[in-house]
Design an enzyme around this catalytic site. Sequence first.
Site, PDB file in Angstrom:
ATOM      1  N   SER A 101      84.099 -60.647  -5.599  1.00 51.72           N
ATOM      2  CA  SER A 101      83.237 -59.483  -5.840  1.00 51.72           C
ATOM      3  C   SER A 101      81.797 -59.778  -5.405  1.00 51.72           C
ATOM      4  CB  SER A 101      83.225 -59.111  -7.332  1.00 51.72           C
ATOM      5  OG  SER A 101      84.504 -58.761  -7.755  1.00 51.72           O
ATOM      6  N   PHE A 139      74.692 -52.609  -5.802  1.00 53.91           N
ATOM      7  CA  PHE A 139      75.037 -51.247  -5.375  1.00 53.91           C
ATOM      8  C   PHE A 139      75.133 -50.375  -6.615  1.00 53.91           C
ATOM      9  CE2 PHE A 139      78.548 -48.184  -4.587  1.00 53.91           C
ATOM     10  CZ  PHE A 139      78.180 -47.626  -3.371  1.00 53.91           C
ATOM     11  N   GLU A 373      86.084 -49.620  -7.773  1.00 53.47           N
ATOM     12  CA  GLU A 373      86.336 -49.210  -6.376  1.00 53.47           C
ATOM     13  C   GLU A 373      87.394 -48.119  -6.307  1.00 53.47           C
ATOM     14  OE1 GLU A 373      84.668 -50.080  -3.887  1.00 53.47           O
ATOM     15  OE2 GLU A 373      83.525 -51.750  -4.711  1.00 53.47           O
TER      16      GLU A 373
HETATM   17  C1  LIG Z   1      83.278 -55.398 -13.884  1.00 51.60           C
HETATM   18  C2  LIG Z   1      82.931 -54.111 -13.173  1.00 51.60           C
HETATM   19  C3  LIG Z   1      82.088 -54.134 -12.073  1.00 51.60           C
HETATM   20  C4  LIG Z   1      81.696 -52.939 -11.448  1.00 51.60           C
HETATM   21  N1  LIG Z   1      80.810 -52.976 -10.397  1.00 51.60           N
HETATM   22  C5  LIG Z   1      80.287 -51.796  -9.931  1.00 51.60           C
HETATM   23  C6  LIG Z   1      79.214 -51.802  -8.974  1.00 51.60           C
HETATM   24  O1  LIG Z   1      78.787 -52.867  -8.492  1.00 51.60           O
HETATM   25  N2  LIG Z   1      78.663 -50.624  -8.607  1.00 51.60           N
HETATM   26  C7  LIG Z   1      79.092 -49.426  -9.104  1.00 51.60           C
HETATM   27  O2  LIG Z   1      78.529 -48.393  -8.744  1.00 51.60           O
HETATM   28  N3  LIG Z   1      80.139 -49.387 -10.011  1.00 51.60           N
HETATM   29  C8  LIG Z   1      80.722 -50.536 -10.430  1.00 51.60           C
HETATM   30  N4  LIG Z   1      81.744 -50.512 -11.370  1.00 51.60           N
HETATM   31  C9  LIG Z   1      82.153 -49.222 -11.931  1.00 51.60           C
HETATM   32  C10 LIG Z   1      83.542 -48.752 -11.515  1.00 51.60           C
HETATM   33  O3  LIG Z   1      83.534 -48.363 -10.169  1.00 51.60           O
HETATM   34  C11 LIG Z   1      83.951 -47.620 -12.481  1.00 51.60           C
HETATM   35  O4  LIG Z   1      84.253 -48.252 -13.719  1.00 51.60           O
HETATM   36  C12 LIG Z   1      85.135 -46.821 -11.983  1.00 51.60           C
HETATM   37  O5  LIG Z   1      84.761 -45.993 -10.922  1.00 51.60           O
HETATM   38  C13 LIG Z   1      85.777 -45.948 -13.086  1.00 51.60           C
HETATM   39  O6  LIG Z   1      84.809 -45.238 -13.769  1.00 51.60           O
HETATM   40  P1  LIG Z   1      84.797 -45.248 -15.378  1.00 51.60           P
HETATM   41  O7  LIG Z   1      84.865 -46.652 -15.839  1.00 51.60           O
HETATM   42  O8  LIG Z   1      83.659 -44.420 -15.811  1.00 51.60           O
HETATM   43  O9  LIG Z   1      86.155 -44.566 -15.811  1.00 51.60           O
HETATM   44  P2  LIG Z   1      86.456 -43.005 -15.899  1.00 51.60           P
HETATM   45  O10 LIG Z   1      86.073 -42.328 -14.643  1.00 51.60           O
HETATM   46  O11 LIG Z   1      85.918 -42.488 -17.195  1.00 51.60           O
HETATM   47  O12 LIG Z   1      88.037 -43.018 -15.984  1.00 51.60           O
HETATM   48  C14 LIG Z   1      88.765 -43.337 -17.190  1.00 51.60           C
HETATM   49  C15 LIG Z   1      90.239 -43.075 -16.921  1.00 51.60           C
HETATM   50  O13 LIG Z   1      90.429 -41.683 -16.591  1.00 51.60           O
HETATM   51  C16 LIG Z   1      91.096 -41.597 -15.348  1.00 51.60           C
HETATM   52  N5  LIG Z   1      90.660 -40.424 -14.594  1.00 51.60           N
HETATM   53  C17 LIG Z   1      89.399 -40.021 -14.316  1.00 51.60           C
HETATM   54  N6  LIG Z   1      89.405 -38.891 -13.585  1.00 51.60           N
HETATM   55  C18 LIG Z   1      90.712 -38.585 -13.388  1.00 51.60           C
HETATM   56  C19 LIG Z   1      91.379 -37.544 -12.696  1.00 51.60           C
HETATM   57  N7  LIG Z   1      90.745 -36.583 -12.004  1.00 51.60           N
HETATM   58  N8  LIG Z   1      92.733 -37.537 -12.717  1.00 51.60           N
HETATM   59  C20 LIG Z   1      93.415 -38.508 -13.371  1.00 51.60           C
HETATM   60  N9  LIG Z   1      92.848 -39.523 -14.021  1.00 51.60           N
HETATM   61  C21 LIG Z   1      91.499 -39.562 -14.022  1.00 51.60           C
HETATM   62  C22 LIG Z   1      90.722 -42.887 -14.610  1.00 51.60           C
HETATM   63  O14 LIG Z   1      91.618 -43.168 -13.576  1.00 51.60           O
HETATM   64  C23 LIG Z   1      90.772 -43.880 -15.760  1.00 51.60           C
HETATM   65  O15 LIG Z   1      92.083 -44.251 -15.993  1.00 51.60           O
HETATM   66  C24 LIG Z   1      82.206 -51.701 -11.941  1.00 51.60           C
HETATM   67  C25 LIG Z   1      83.116 -51.701 -13.018  1.00 51.60           C
HETATM   68  C26 LIG Z   1      83.477 -52.888 -13.623  1.00 51.60           C
HETATM   69  C27 LIG Z   1      84.428 -52.847 -14.785  1.00 51.60           C
END
Ligand SMILES: Cc1cc2nc3c(=O)[nH]c(=O)nc-3n(C[C@H](O)[C@H](O)[C@H](O)COP(=O)(O)OP(=O)(O)OC[C@H]3O[C@@H](n4cnc5c(N)ncnc54)[C@H](O)[C@@H]3O)c2cc1C
Length: 394
Positions: A101, A139, A373
């Site tokens: 990562s 990012f 991602e």
């Molecule tokens: C350790 C770590 C490092 C990261 N690094 C970065 C980074 O460097 N930069 C950055 O910008 N982000 C980063 N992220 C963020 C990551 O990209 C997000 O966690 C991810 O996009 C999911 O968003 P969320 O956690 O808010 O989950 P949510 O969007 O709240 O989703 C929760 C659940 O609901 C489901 N869901 C949501 N919408 C739908 C839909 N339309 N249909 C069906 N299911 C759905 C999802 O699939 C998931 O199972 C990181 C995350 C982690 C854990």
Amino acid sequence: MSEISFEKPDPKDFLGIDALLSDEEKLLRDTVREYVEKEITPHIAEWWEEGVIPHADLAKSFGELGMLGMHLEGYGCAGTSNVAYGLACLELEAGDSGIRSFVSVQGSLAMFPIWKFGSEEQKQTWLPPMAKGEVLGCFGLTEADAGSDPASMRTHARRDGSDWVINGSKMWITNGTIADIAIVWARTDEGVRGFIVPTDSKGFSAPEIKGKASLRASVTSELILDEVRVPDDFVLPGVASMRGPLSCLNEARFGIAFGAMGAARSCYETALDYAIERHQFDRPIASFQLTQRKLVEMMVAVQKGTLLALHLGRRKDAGEITPEQISFGKFDNVRNALEVARTARSILGANGITLEYPVFRHMANLETVFTYEGTNEIHTLILGQAITGLDAFT
Ligand SMILES: Cc1cc2nc3c(=O)[nH]c(=O)nc-3n(C[C@H](O)[C@H](O)[C@H](O)COP(=O)(O)OP(=O)(O)OC[C@H]3O[C@@H](n4cnc5c(N)ncnc54)[C@H](O)[C@@H]3O)c2cc1C
């Protein structure tokens, strides 16, 4: 007619995938593998347990090895093929997903937007020191209330004379606390724009998120932007829409399709060696049919996933890959890697829950890789839309 060879396949390269790589690709792969075995593997369990990585040393050695922004052309970047970049991701992630990562974020998420959407001056200023690991980037796209739907972001920027003033916050940002610059995506009157924000700017802070049970050998942070002021030449001029951040994600997702197979390979090989050594009922546990089934499922998953990644890499090098095909790779390889890790964990029995073996660490890490991602569900919907023409996101 050519004959069938009756030589026994190598249990660790069953389909002979090595033969599909050029000498140059093998050399690079071997260099990264050697680096990981020497510099990462002996320490990673301790870094993971403590939740601390020697980021400055890592950045320096990744820079020396030419791994930062390695598939980008010019500006001090190595300019390798996409397959070479993928193989580097695979070897790094065989060490740890957090270490991969680190390299993905620097190259695909922080350097790539500057390389793709930056002005000539921005490229000259930032890319050479970033390639050397002297300047670290992060990012910032995700927010606490905008994860899978990043277009709903609240962070915004307004023009003020020749400056921009940015307000908002970002969540879950890899390398945020240790970065020198943050690529921050924000709403503006002109659409979503990318800003190069020096992390020593007034009003900027990046507290580290503690208490993670996954990707512990990686710094994860919140970014807080409180009236952060940057000059106009710190905005990326080449894009003013969600195409900007999404194209960066495509780059990183591509690397993950390879990387996940590195973690899976490490789990499979650990389980195979363990099952042959470990005896119960006076026999190696590898001699039990149930264990063999697990080993075969793991081996097949690793080989198929590696072939898939390589195929995607060749398509990307030919300029033929689509974002949906990258989603295919991220979707399938990460879920299979997670399954391989869980299976390997069961073969190791009680030892499987310790940090003495890499399996549990990989398994816990892959939970993050499954989510970031683009979650597994989001990639399912991307693929679903691609084959039906119907959008099921909302
Ligand atoms: C350790 C770590 C490092 C990261 N690094 C970065 C980074 O460097 N930069 C950055 O910008 N982000 C980063 N992220 C963020 C990551 O990209 C997000 O966690 C991810 O996009 C999911 O968003 P969320 O956690 O808010 O989950 P949510 O969007 O709240 O989703 C929760 C659940 O609901 C489901 N869901 C949501 N919408 C739908 C839909 N339309 N249909 C069906 N299911 C759905 C999802 O699939 C998931 O199972 C990181 C995350 C982690 C854990």
